[in-house]
Design an enzyme around this catalytic site. Structure first.
Site, mmCIF file in Angstrom:
data_model
loop_
_atom_site.group_PDB
_atom_site.id
_atom_site.type_symbol
_atom_site.label_atom_id
_atom_site.label_comp_id
_atom_site.label_asym_id
_atom_site.label_seq_id
_atom_site.Cartn_x
_atom_site.Cartn_y
_atom_site.Cartn_z
ATOM 1 C CG ASN A 1 13.804 -24.678 -8.538
ATOM 2 O OD1 ASN A 1 14.591 -23.840 -9.210
ATOM 3 N ND2 ASN A 1 13.172 -25.808 -9.303
ATOM 4 C CB ILE B 1 -2.964 -24.760 -15.819
ATOM 5 C CG1 ILE B 1 -1.598 -25.776 -16.359
ATOM 6 C CG2 ILE B 1 -2.796 -23.534 -16.570
ATOM 7 C CD1 ILE B 1 -2.290 -26.206 -17.655
ATOM 8 C CG HIS C 1 8.720 -25.198 -18.687
ATOM 9 N ND1 HIS C 1 7.982 -26.078 -18.262
ATOM 10 C CD2 HIS C 1 9.404 -25.337 -19.871
ATOM 11 C CE1 HIS C 1 7.745 -26.953 -19.197
ATOM 12 N NE2 HIS C 1 8.662 -26.653 -20.487
ATOM 13 C CD GLU D 1 14.713 -26.455 -12.971
ATOM 14 O OE1 GLU D 1 13.825 -26.008 -12.252
ATOM 15 O OE2 GLU D 1 14.608 -27.314 -13.742
HETATM 16 C C1 GRF Z 1 11.765 -28.474 -11.704
HETATM 17 O O1 GRF Z 1 12.579 -28.956 -12.998
HETATM 18 C C2 GRF Z 1 10.969 -27.316 -12.145
HETATM 19 O O2 GRF Z 1 11.545 -26.646 -13.295
HETATM 20 C C3 GRF Z 1 9.885 -28.198 -12.788
HETATM 21 O O3 GRF Z 1 9.587 -29.303 -11.832
HETATM 22 C C4 GRF Z 1 10.668 -29.408 -10.997
HETATM 23 C C5 GRF Z 1 10.502 -29.073 -9.432
HETATM 24 O O4 GRF Z 1 11.735 -29.241 -8.887
HETATM 25 N N1 GRF Z 1 8.669 -27.309 -12.934
HETATM 26 P P1 GRF Z 1 11.551 -28.817 -7.225
HETATM 27 O O5 GRF Z 1 10.302 -29.191 -6.763
HETATM 28 O O6 GRF Z 1 11.701 -27.304 -7.350
HETATM 29 O O7 GRF Z 1 12.758 -29.566 -6.857
#
Ligand code: GRF
Length: 187
Positions: free
Chosen positions: A17, A92, A109, A174
């Site tokens: 991400n 958190i 999420h 995402e």
């Molecule tokens: C993603 O599925 C995100 O939604 C969750 O953890 C995963 C992380 O993926 N919180 P990355 O590290 O961005 O590849």
């Protein structure tokens, strides 16, 4: 866009991400610029992305939550960060951290919130025989995965869907919805 918002991305793992936001941020009209990456995991693959793209990064190993947050706040102040994106960040943040930072924090999420907050999302979705799942970008408040929703993307669950297939399918969404959410916040 001349005055892009100075942003920090918090990661714990792979950083896919992070990479998707980073690529979007190269667009002249994208509202933010990633100026700092913070990881609570020294082995996070996302740190390689920071190095490759020459973005300042900090990682902290084996420190408790209070120490981590105090050090992170210091770095955020030093770099004049005004926006945080949590991207696969597995901690958190405390009420104290959120208040002290004082600017917007958002998170992604992998479920259609408010359903399936917390961990092992895909397993729980499949166990419950849901027809759909998806992902949600939301503002961060001290209560886990509970802040105001910015955007969601829905995916259809196939027959005999596996956890890893569902994870992959949702992750692709995402990468789209995170950048769209950032644009929608600052539009
Ligand atoms: C993603 O599925 C995100 O939604 C969750 O953890 C995963 C992380 O993926 N919180 P990355 O590290 O961005 O590849």
């Amino acid at each position: 866009m001349v005055n892009k918002i100075k942003t920090c991305v918090f990661i714990s793992g792979k950083g896919s991400n992070l990479l998707s936001i980073l690529k979007s941020s190269r667009d002249y009209n994208f509202p933010i610029n990633i100026q700092l990456i913070i990881s609570n995991n020294p082995k996070a693959d996302g740190i390689k992305i920071a190095k490759k793209y020459n973005i300042p990064f900090k990682y902290y190993s084996d420190i408790d939550k209070n120490k981590f947050e105090a050090r992170a706040l210091l770095e955020l102040k030093k770099s004049k960060i005004k926006f945080i994106c949590l991207a696969g960040f597995l901690r958190i943040l405390s009420h104290n951290f959120i208040n002290n930072f004082g600017y917007k924090i958002i998170n992604i999420h992998p479920s259609l919130l408010p359903k399936y907050k917390g961990i092992n999302t895909h397993q729980r979705v499949l166990m419950s025989k849901e027809k759909y799942s998806g992902c949600t970008v939301h503002f961060v408040i001290p209560k886990l995965d509970s802040g105001k929703i910015i955007l969601q993307k829905k995916v259809l669950i196939s027959k005999n869907e596996t956890v890893s297939a569902l994870k992959k399918k949702i992750l692709a969404q995402e990468h789209i919805v995170y950048s769209q959410s950032i644009i929608s916040i600052f539009r």
